[in-house]
Design a protein around this motif. Structure first.
Motif, short mmCIF file in Angstrom:
data_model
loop_
_atom_site.label_atom_id
_atom_site.label_comp_id
_atom_site.label_asym_id
_atom_site.label_seq_id
_atom_site.Cartn_x
_atom_site.Cartn_y
_atom_site.Cartn_z
N ARG A 112 0.78 -1.24 0.08
CA ARG A 112 -0.05 0.00 -0.09
C ARG A 112 0.78 1.36 0.11
NH1 ARG A 112 -4.49 0.89 4.70
NH2 ARG A 112 -5.26 -0.86 3.69
N ALA A 113 1.72 1.23 0.91
CA ALA A 113 2.80 2.36 0.91
C ALA A 113 3.33 2.76 -0.46
CB ALA A 113 3.82 2.34 2.00
N THR A 114 3.94 1.58 -1.07
CA THR A 114 4.71 1.73 -2.23
C THR A 114 3.88 2.34 -3.61
OG1 THR A 114 6.31 -0.04 -1.93
CG2 THR A 114 6.08 0.61 -4.16
N PHE A 115 2.49 1.57 -3.52
CA PHE A 115 1.62 2.09 -4.64
C PHE A 115 1.09 3.51 -4.45
CE2 PHE A 115 -2.73 2.06 -6.56
CZ PHE A 115 -2.47 1.54 -7.61
N SER A 116 0.82 4.01 -2.98
CA SER A 116 0.38 5.15 -2.82
C SER A 116 1.47 6.19 -3.07
CB SER A 116 -0.25 5.37 -1.45
OG SER A 116 0.74 4.91 -0.45
N SER A 117 2.57 5.91 -2.67
CA SER A 117 3.97 6.82 -3.09
C SER A 117 4.08 6.94 -4.49
CB SER A 117 5.18 6.13 -2.30
OG SER A 117 5.09 6.27 -0.78
N PHE A 118 4.02 6.04 -5.46
CA PHE A 118 4.23 6.11 -6.64
C PHE A 118 3.32 7.03 -7.24
CE2 PHE A 118 3.35 4.83 -10.97
CZ PHE A 118 4.61 4.97 -11.55
N ILE A 119 1.85 6.85 -6.83
CA ILE A 119 0.83 7.61 -7.11
C ILE A 119 0.99 9.25 -6.81
CG2 ILE A 119 -1.72 7.97 -7.09
CD1 ILE A 119 -0.81 5.83 -8.88
N HIS A 120 1.41 9.21 -5.69
CA HIS A 120 1.62 10.49 -5.19
C HIS A 120 2.65 11.22 -5.98
CE1 HIS A 120 2.09 13.86 -2.19
NE2 HIS A 120 3.44 13.65 -2.27
N TYR A 121 3.77 10.63 -6.05
CA TYR A 121 5.10 11.40 -6.74
C TYR A 121 4.87 11.57 -8.07
CZ TYR A 121 7.39 11.09 -2.17
OH TYR A 121 7.68 11.18 -0.87
N THR A 122 4.16 10.83 -8.63
CA THR A 122 3.88 11.03 -10.22
C THR A 122 2.91 12.18 -10.47
OG1 THR A 122 2.25 9.14 -10.34
CG2 THR A 122 4.62 8.91 -11.04
N ASP A 123 2.06 12.18 -9.44
CA ASP A 123 1.00 13.54 -9.66
C ASP A 123 1.82 14.58 -9.40
OD1 ASP A 123 -1.40 11.92 -10.09
OD2 ASP A 123 -1.78 11.97 -7.93
#
Length: 564
Positions: free
Chosen positions: A55-66
Motif C-alpha cells: 500500500r505504501a509503495t503504490f500510494s507513494s508512486f501515485i503521489h510522486y507522479t502526480d
C-alpha cells in the motif's frame, strides 16, 4: 498543441537530460531554488519514499507522479522539484537486474509507462491493498494489482532488502503491458483535457531538431513502429551509417599514414583512429538517445552496442598506447632490441597495459550487468591449473628474472656453458637465451637450465681475452733468443693489444725440450682462434729461419747385457 509542445520541451530539457547533466544543473540551481522550492513544498532531499508495504509503495508512486506532472506542467518551471519527484518515483522500482549503462533511460521510461498504464485501468481501493500491519501479520511477500500481472514484492537482498518495490519482472514487461492498454482511453476521473507525457516523451526530439521541422513532416512519418516514430527510425539509421562511413574514411587515411617512415620514435599518431572511433561512439549515442530520442528495447540494444564498441576501441587504444610508450623508451634509451633490458621494458609495459585492459573490461562488464566477479573467480581457478601445467615455462620466466637481477652476462658477451658450448650471446629473453657459436649455429637454451648450471663469461670483467701458446725448444737453444723471438711475434701481430703487454714465461725443463709459454691478449674473445693461428704460424717460420729446433717428444732406450 502549444501546451503539449511546452510540456515536452520542459521534460526534455529538465528531468530527461542525461544524469550527469541533470546533476550539474540541479547543483547550480540548488542555492537559487532553495528558499523558493524546498521550503515552499516541504521537500526533504534525503527523505526516501515510503516502501514499507505494498500500500505504501503504490500510494507513494501515485503521489510522486502526480506531483511530477504538476511540476512539469506548471507555468513557472522548477527543475529541482521535477528531479526530486522523478527520483522518488523511480525508487518505487526494483532495478537490480537493469545494467547500469541503461539505468538512466529505463528508470524514466518505467515511471512514465507505469503511470500511463495505471491512468487507463481501474485501480483498487487503497483499503484493499495490504498495509504494514497486514504484511507483518500474514507475511506477505508479493502483491499483484487486481486483474493485471503488475506485481509489488519484497526485496530479498541487496541495499534495499525488506522494501516492497515493483518487481524486476514487472519492469521488464512494462512495454508489453503498455502496448496492451495503449488503445484504451484515460479513466473518466482524469478529466477530458488530461494527457500523459509518455508518448510526447518517446516521439519528441532534442534541441538539435527544431519543432517546426517535425510539424512539417507527413503524418505517416509520425506513426509509431516498435515504440519509435518512423522519422526516428530513419534518423537513427542515417546517423549510424554516417558515423560508420566517417570511421571508415579515417581508418583508410590512418592506414596510409602507417606506411610512411617517421624520424621519431614516439608514434602517437597511431592512436588517432581508436580515439576517433571512441569519440564517434559517444557522439552517436548522445544523438540517438538525447536528440532523436530513441527509447525502449531499441535504445537498449543500440546503446549497448555503442558502449561495447567504445570499450573495444578503448582497449585497442590502451594496447597501442602501451606499445608506443614501450618502443619510445627503448629507442630513446638506445637499448638493443635483443638486450634483456629491452625485454624487461617490454614486459613492464605489457603488464601495465594488461592491467589497464583488465580494469577497463572489468568495469565495462559491471556496467553492462555481466557477473564479472564470478567469471574472474572461475578464471582464477583455471589459472591455477594452467600454472601447474606450465611450471616449466614459469621456471624459465623466473630464470629470466634472475638473469636480469644478477646480470651474469649480457647480449654481445662470450660465454662458455658447463657442457662446453661456447659462443656469443645474441639475445637474452624472459624465457630463453640464444647463443651463436663460432660455427654460426644458433643455440637456444631455456633460462632455467642456464641459471642452474655453471656459466663462464669470457667478456667480463674485461672485454679482452688472454691467449696462451705453449711450445718447447731443444736443449742447448739460446733461451734469450727464444724469448726475444716470441715477444717480437706477439708485438707485430695486429690482433694483440698493448695493454696488458705480451710476456714470455720459461715454465720448466721438460723430458724432451725446454718448455716456454707466450702470454698475450686479444681485443675480443672472438679473435682467440685467429690469433692462435697467426702466432703459431709466425713462430714456426721464425724459429726455422733462426735455426731454433722445436723437438718432437723422444726417449732414448739403452739395452745392457746382464751376466748370468
Amino acid at each position: 498543441m502549444g501546451a503539449r509542445v511546452k510540456v515536452r520541451q520542459k521534460l526534455k530539457k529538465g528531468i530527461f537530460m542525461p544524469s550527469s547533466v541533470r546533476c550539474v544543473i540541479a547543483s547550480l540551481m540548488f542555492l537559487v531554488l532553495l528558499s523558493k522550492s524546498v521550503f515552499a513544498s516541504s521537500i526533504f532531499p534525503l527523505e526516501p519514499p515510503d516502501t514499507s508495504s505494498p500500500r505504501a509503495t503504490f500510494s507513494s508512486f501515485i503521489h510522486y507522479t502526480d506531483k511530477l506532472y504538476e511540476a512539469a506542467t506548471a507555468a513557472e518551471e522548477d527543475l529541482f522539484l521535477e528531479r526530486e519527484f522523478m527520483q522518488r518515483a523511480e525508487r518505487c522500482f526494483d532495478f537490480s537486474t537493469v545494467p547500469p549503462s541503461l539505468l538512466s533511460d529505463v528508470s524514466v521510461e518505467s515511471v512514465l509507462r507505469l503511470r500511463e498504464i495505471l491512468d487507463r485501468i481501474e485501480l483498487p481501493d487503497l483499503a484493499d491493498v495490504p498495509d504494514k500491519s497486514e504484511v507483518k501479520k500474514q507475511n506477505i511477500l508479493l502483491w499483484r494489482l487486481p486483474h493485471t500481472e503488475i506485481t509489488i514484492g519484497r526485496c530479498p537482498d541487496g541495499p534495499r532488502m525488506g522494501s516492497y518495490l515493483f518487481t524486476p519482472e514487472t519492469v521488464r514487461r512494462l512495454e508489453e503491458y503498455y502496448d496492451e492498454v495503449s488503445h484504451l482511453p484515460y479513466r473518466s476521473d482524469k478529466g477530458e483535457n488530461y494527457t500523459g507525457f509518455y508518448e510526447q516523451y518517446i516521439y519528441s526530439s532534442g534541441w538539435m531538431i527544431p519543432d517546426g521541422f517535425l510539424k512539417k513532416l507527413p503524418e505517416w512519418m509520425k506513426d509509431g513502429y516498435l515504440g519509435q516514430a518512423v522519422w526516428q527510425w530513419i534518423a537513427m539509421v542515417t546517423i549510424l551509417v554516417l558515423g560508420d562511413l566517417s570511421m571508415w574514411f579515417v581508418w583508410l587515411w590512418h592506414k596510409k599514414q602507417k606506411g610512411r617512415v617517421r624520424k621519431w620514435n614516439w608514434r602517437w599518431e597511431r592512436l588517432l583512429f581508436p580515439l576517433y572511433a571512441m569519440f564517434i561512439c559517444v557522439v552517436l549515442e548522445y544523438i540517438i538517445d538525447e536528440q532523436i530520442n530513441i527509447t525502449g528495447d531499441v535504445l537498449s540494444w543500440v546503446s549497448m552496442m555503442l558502449k561495447f564498441l567504445f570499450a573495444i576501441f578503448a582497449g585497442v587504444a590502451i594496447i597501442i598506447g602501451g606499445d608506443v610508450v614501450m618502443r619510445g623508451i627503448i629507442h630513446t634509451s638506445k637499448i638493443k632490441e635483443e638486450a634483456l633490458d629491452a625485454d624487461v621494458i617490454r614486459l613492464g609495459c605489457r603488464l601495465v597495459t594488461f592491467g589497464l585492459v583488465f580494469v577497463l573490461f572489468y568495469n565495462a562488464g559491471s556496467y553492462f550487468g555481466i557477473p564479472v566477479t564470478a567469471i574472474f573467480a572461475s578464471a582464477g581457478i583455471a589459472g591455477v591449473a594452467v600454472a601447474l601445467a606450465a611450471r616449466e615455462t614459469l621456471a624459465n620466466f623466473f630464470g629470466g628474472v634472475s638473469i636480469f637481477l644478477d646480470r651474469p652476462f649480457r647480449a654481445g658477451d662470450y660465454i662458455v656453458l658447463d657442457n662446453g658450448d661456447r659462443g656469443e650471446v645474441k639475445a637474452v629473453g624472459m624465457r630463453s637465451t640464444r647463443i651463436q657459436t663460432r660455427d654460426d649455429i644458433m643455440i637456444t637454451i631455456p633460462n632455467s637450465v642456464i641459471t642452474n648450471g655453471k656459466v663462464v663469461n669470457q667478456s667480463r670483467p674485461h672485454p679482452h681475452f688472454r691467449v696462451r701458446i705453449k711450445l718447447g725448444v731443444a736443449y742447448g737453444s739460446d733461451v734469450d733468443k727464444v724469448e726475444e723471438l716470441l715477444m717480437m711475434s706477439a708485438e707485430k701481430n695486429a690482433l694483440t693489444i698493448n695493454e696488458p703487454a705480451p710476456r714470455v714465461r720459461f715454465r720448466k725443463f721438460g723430458d724432451s725440450a725446454l718448455e716456454f709459454e707466450l702470454l698475450c691478449w686479444a681485443a675480443r674473445p672472438h679473435d682467440r682462434g685467429r690469433l692462435i693461428h697467426e702466432l703459431s704460424r709466425d713462430i714456426y717460420k721464425t724459429f726455422n729461419a733462426e735455426g731454433i729446433v722445436i723437438p718432437f717428444p723422444q726417449q732414448d732406450v739403452y739395452l745392457h747385457k746382464v751376466e748370468d
